[in-house]
Design an enzyme around this catalytic site. Structure first.
Site, PDB file in Angstrom:
ATOM      1  N   HIS A 143      -6.571  -5.961  -1.104  1.00 53.00           N
ATOM      2  CA  HIS A 143      -5.566  -4.891  -1.076  1.00 53.00           C
ATOM      3  C   HIS A 143      -4.380  -5.429  -0.297  1.00 53.00           C
ATOM      4  O   HIS A 143      -4.495  -5.741   0.891  1.00 53.00           O
ATOM      5  CB  HIS A 143      -6.132  -3.653  -0.382  1.00 53.00           C
ATOM      6  CG  HIS A 143      -5.178  -2.503  -0.332  1.00 53.00           C
ATOM      7  ND1 HIS A 143      -4.685  -1.889  -1.465  1.00 53.00           N
ATOM      8  CD2 HIS A 143      -4.634  -1.831   0.726  1.00 53.00           C
ATOM      9  CE1 HIS A 143      -3.892  -0.892  -1.109  1.00 53.00           C
ATOM     10  NE2 HIS A 143      -3.826  -0.838   0.204  1.00 53.00           N
ATOM     11  N   SER A 187       0.827  -1.202   0.000  1.00 52.99           N
ATOM     12  CA  SER A 187       0.000   0.000   0.000  1.00 52.99           C
ATOM     13  C   SER A 187       0.868   1.261   0.000  1.00 52.99           C
ATOM     14  O   SER A 187       1.676   1.438  -0.908  1.00 52.99           O
ATOM     15  CB  SER A 187      -0.970  -0.038   1.190  1.00 52.99           C
ATOM     16  OG  SER A 187      -1.937   0.984   1.098  1.00 52.99           O
ATOM     17  N   ASP A 190      -8.380  -3.225  -7.040  1.00 47.60           N
ATOM     18  CA  ASP A 190      -7.846  -3.000  -5.698  1.00 47.60           C
ATOM     19  C   ASP A 190      -8.946  -2.480  -4.770  1.00 47.60           C
ATOM     20  O   ASP A 190      -9.550  -1.438  -5.008  1.00 47.60           O
ATOM     21  CB  ASP A 190      -6.705  -1.997  -5.774  1.00 47.60           C
ATOM     22  CG  ASP A 190      -6.007  -1.807  -4.448  1.00 47.60           C
ATOM     23  OD1 ASP A 190      -6.612  -1.196  -3.549  1.00 47.60           O
ATOM     24  OD2 ASP A 190      -4.859  -2.276  -4.306  1.00 47.60           O
TER      25      ASP A 190
END
Length: 345
Positions: A337, A174, A270
């Protein structure tokens, strides 16, 4: 590349893994106390921190440095909120964390890196390690020093043996995946020319997409991050010479200029980007997307069409980077994610 459909359910293999006991040794935290004198501190002024599991056997001279994710703070208000949490203060961090997925020490789960020196760098600056503002407002006592934190942690690891690495890989999830892109060439520069150095970005390819209301929300966030943290001087100059600093947080404006081998791991759907870029809460005041963006089995055809449009834009942004020999990628269609950190994903 991903195919045209949305992955509405996980594969049999992934579903089976969910029910396995997750492997993972607990690894103690290390505080970089010496960084404080250099002003390399978290938002609240506490020292940066990381967790290190020493390598062994054939991996004793190989290093994997993985950066934790956790979004960004783009103004004083959000940074003040953040500094009271583990994402802004090492005082709030757990003293031990489990290493699993790409950090696992189990060869069956992690055959490539199980015996490497494995580091998880904690994220406590809110700028993907790009900020550096000298002045500290006495009213807020906020320290915008992410770039200094990055350098202090690297210096500490180099002194602990990383300077002798034969292989070195920077990775992250991330906002940490974005860190591994923004700092990819800078990481390469830490090592002798004969060290094999590569970069991996997991769920870090954030695209410049308008939300469903037509607002450039994520662009405004990145502009705020760049301004608040003074990030411009720590973003790749090949981008900032052409675009505003905020635009240089988008990998689609960065990747072409990166010289070091880079591997991109991402899903075209995502889940964080769908929930926070495509459909942030304020863009859906009546909650019409609430069920869909948390469980795509609940999406009607009209919303699935919008999700597939997001996928098309994501793949277009990737394709614009070309296919040089120093690039690799794995793009799937699962609604998740980050995929490298835990055995389940």
């Amino acid at each position: 590349m991903a195919n045209g459909g949305v992955c509405l359910s996980c594969s049999a293999l992934v579903c089976a893994l969910v029910f396995l006991t997750v492997d993972g040794d607990f690894v103690d935290i290390t505080y970089v106390a010496s960084a404080v004198a250099k002003g390399a501190v978290c938002l609240d002024g506490s020292p940066p921190a990381y967790h290190l599991a020493r390598g062994f056997g054939s991996g004793v001279n190989s290093w994997l440095v993985h950066f934790e994710g956790g979004g960004w703070c783009s103004n004083v208000t959000t940074c003040l909120q953040r500094k009271r949490t583990r994402l802004g203060s090492s005082k709030q961090m757990a003293k031990q964390i489990a290493f699993s997925g790409i950090l696992s020490n189990t060869p069956d789960y992690n055959p490539d890196f199980y015996n490497w020196n494995k580091v998880k760098v904690r994220y406590c600056d809110g700028s993907s390690f790009t900020g550096d503002v000298e002045k500290v407002d006495p009213a807020t006592k906020l320290h915008y020093r992410g770039a200094r934190v990055w350098q202090a942690v690297m210096d500490d690891l180099l002194a602990k043996g990383m300077n002798s690495a034969n292989n070195a890989l920077i990775s992250g999830c991330s906002a940490g995946g974005l860190t591994s892109i923004l700092h990819c060439d800078r990481f390469r520069d830490l090592f002798p020319v004969d060290t094999k150095v590569k970069c991996l970005s997991d769920a870090g390819f954030f695209i410049n997409e308008k939300d469903i209301a037509g607002v450039e929300y994520i662009a405004a966030i990145f502009n705020g991050v760049a301004t608040t943290h003074g990030s411009a001087k720590n973003l790749p100059s090949a981008c900032t010479s052409r675009l505003s600093p905020g635009m240089c947080f988008f990998p689609q404006n960065e990747v072409k200029q990166i010289q070091t081998p880079l591997f991109i791991l991402n899903t075209a759907y995502d889940s964080w980007q769908v929930r926070n870029i495509l459909v942030p809460g304020f863009a859906d005041p009546h909650g019409k997307w609430h069920s869909c963006k948390h469980d795509i089995d609940q999406c009607p055809a009209s919303q699935l069409q919008i999700l597939q449009g997001f996928r098309d834009d994501f793949l277009k942004a990737l394709k614009e980077q070309g296919t040089p020999s120093t690039r690799g990628l794995f793009i799937n269609s699962c609604f998740v994610h980050c995929q490298s950190e835990t055995q389940e994903t």
